[in-house]
Scaffold this motif. Structure first.
Motif, PDB file in Angstrom:
ATOM      1  N   LYS A   3       0.841  -1.196   0.000  1.00  0.00           N
ATOM      2  CA  LYS A   3       0.000   0.000   0.000  1.00  0.00           C
ATOM      3  C   LYS A   3       0.872   1.241   0.000  1.00  0.00           C
ATOM      4  CE  LYS A   3      -4.145   0.415   1.829  1.00  0.00           C
ATOM      5  NZ  LYS A   3      -5.289   0.439   2.710  1.00  0.00           N
ATOM      6  N   GLN A   6      -2.651   5.609   3.384  1.00  0.00           N
ATOM      7  CA  GLN A   6      -3.930   5.138   3.900  1.00  0.00           C
ATOM      8  C   GLN A   6      -4.956   4.915   2.799  1.00  0.00           C
ATOM      9  OE1 GLN A   6      -3.247   3.879   6.883  1.00  0.00           O
ATOM     10  NE2 GLN A   6      -5.192   4.649   7.602  1.00  0.00           N
ATOM     11  N   ILE A   7      -5.044   5.851   1.856  1.00  0.00           N
ATOM     12  CA  ILE A   7      -6.036   5.770   0.793  1.00  0.00           C
ATOM     13  C   ILE A   7      -5.308   5.350  -0.470  1.00  0.00           C
ATOM     14  CG2 ILE A   7      -7.842   7.003  -0.432  1.00  0.00           C
ATOM     15  CD1 ILE A   7      -7.762   8.986   1.991  1.00  0.00           C
ATOM     16  N   SER A   8      -5.246   4.050  -0.694  1.00  0.00           N
ATOM     17  CA  SER A   8      -4.439   3.526  -1.784  1.00  0.00           C
ATOM     18  C   SER A   8      -4.972   2.180  -2.244  1.00  0.00           C
ATOM     19  CB  SER A   8      -2.991   3.360  -1.299  1.00  0.00           C
ATOM     20  OG  SER A   8      -2.215   2.710  -2.255  1.00  0.00           O
ATOM     21  N   THR A   9      -4.702   1.869  -3.504  1.00  0.00           N
ATOM     22  CA  THR A   9      -4.985   0.523  -3.981  1.00  0.00           C
ATOM     23  C   THR A   9      -3.839  -0.388  -3.557  1.00  0.00           C
ATOM     24  OG1 THR A   9      -3.930   0.990  -6.091  1.00  0.00           O
ATOM     25  CG2 THR A   9      -6.310   1.315  -5.976  1.00  0.00           C
ATOM     26  N   TYR A  70      -3.502   6.276  -5.702  1.00  0.00           N
ATOM     27  CA  TYR A  70      -3.574   6.658  -4.295  1.00  0.00           C
ATOM     28  C   TYR A  70      -3.819   8.158  -4.171  1.00  0.00           C
ATOM     29  CZ  TYR A  70       1.362   7.962  -4.893  1.00  0.00           C
ATOM     30  OH  TYR A  70       2.535   8.520  -5.335  1.00  0.00           O
ATOM     31  N   SER A 121      -8.906  -2.596  -3.152  1.00  0.00           N
ATOM     32  CA  SER A 121      -9.080  -1.373  -2.364  1.00  0.00           C
ATOM     33  C   SER A 121      -9.378  -0.136  -3.199  1.00  0.00           C
ATOM     34  CB  SER A 121      -7.858  -1.091  -1.477  1.00  0.00           C
ATOM     35  OG  SER A 121      -7.630  -2.164  -0.600  1.00  0.00           O
ATOM     36  N   ASP A 124     -11.864   2.257  -1.574  1.00  0.00           N
ATOM     37  CA  ASP A 124     -11.423   3.294  -0.634  1.00  0.00           C
ATOM     38  C   ASP A 124     -11.199   4.616  -1.355  1.00  0.00           C
ATOM     39  OD1 ASP A 124     -11.452   1.296   1.260  1.00  0.00           O
ATOM     40  OD2 ASP A 124      -9.264   1.031   1.295  1.00  0.00           O
ATOM     41  N   MET A 127     -14.637   6.022  -2.402  1.00  0.00           N
ATOM     42  CA  MET A 127     -15.328   6.601  -1.243  1.00  0.00           C
ATOM     43  C   MET A 127     -14.737   7.958  -0.866  1.00  0.00           C
ATOM     44  SD  MET A 127     -17.799   4.626  -0.339  1.00  0.00           S
ATOM     45  CE  MET A 127     -18.154   4.925   1.367  1.00  0.00           C
ATOM     46  N   GLU A 128     -13.428   8.074  -0.877  1.00  0.00           N
ATOM     47  CA  GLU A 128     -12.775   9.332  -0.539  1.00  0.00           C
ATOM     48  C   GLU A 128     -13.106  10.414  -1.569  1.00  0.00           C
ATOM     49  OE1 GLU A 128     -10.662  12.004   1.710  1.00  0.00           O
ATOM     50  OE2 GLU A 128     -11.244   9.964   2.258  1.00  0.00           O
TER      51      GLU A 128
END
Length: 137
Positions: A3, A6-9, A70, A121, A124, A127-128
């Motif tokens: 990763k 936090q916000i990542s594939t 990301y 992911s 994520d 969603m963000e």
């Protein structure tokens, strides 16, 4: 696995391990066939075929490792192979899902980049972006 924040594939474990094992095993087997084959035509032919498998699995491994997206400090980063693009989240006009690929458009209507919808992911990131008010079409 692998990763980038936090916000990542993430890199999928199955294709990563399969292509890694095929690359390492194919390379080792090809080297052994060329070294220990003593010039036998069948060993050379098998070594060439296994070398092709090793090269293809190496290319797949590279593609699997570089296909990522990301969000970091309000900027969406998208990369695949040798292309790396970024756009501030506030500059995204819309995101369109077509043929399992998210196309990210900037305010002028041009494509700023793409994200593979099958990445682990990716939800994520979606969603963000949705929280940030990005329009999904």
């Amino acid at each position: 696995m692998f990763k980038k924040g936090q916000i990542s594939t993430e890199v999928d474990k199955g294709p990563f391990l399969f292509s890694l094992i095929a690359f390492v095993g194919g390379t080792a087997t090809a080297v052994l066939l060329f070294v220990l084959g003593n010039g036998d035509a069948l060993a050379i032919f098998a070594g060439i075929m296994i070398s092709v498998v090793a090269v293809v699995s190496g290319a797949i491994l590279f593609a699997v490792l570089t296909d990522k997206a990301y969000i970091d400090n309000g900027i969406l980063y998208m990369s695949y192979l040798f292309k790396r693009r970024s756009i501030p989240v506030k500059e995204i006009a819309k995101i369109e899902l077509r043929n399992e690929v998210y196309s990210v458009y900037n305010k002028s209507g041009a494509i700023a980049g793409t994200i593979n919808a099958k990445l682990t992911s990716v939800g994520d990131i979606v969603m963000e972006l949705d929280k940030s008010g990005v329009n999904f079409v």
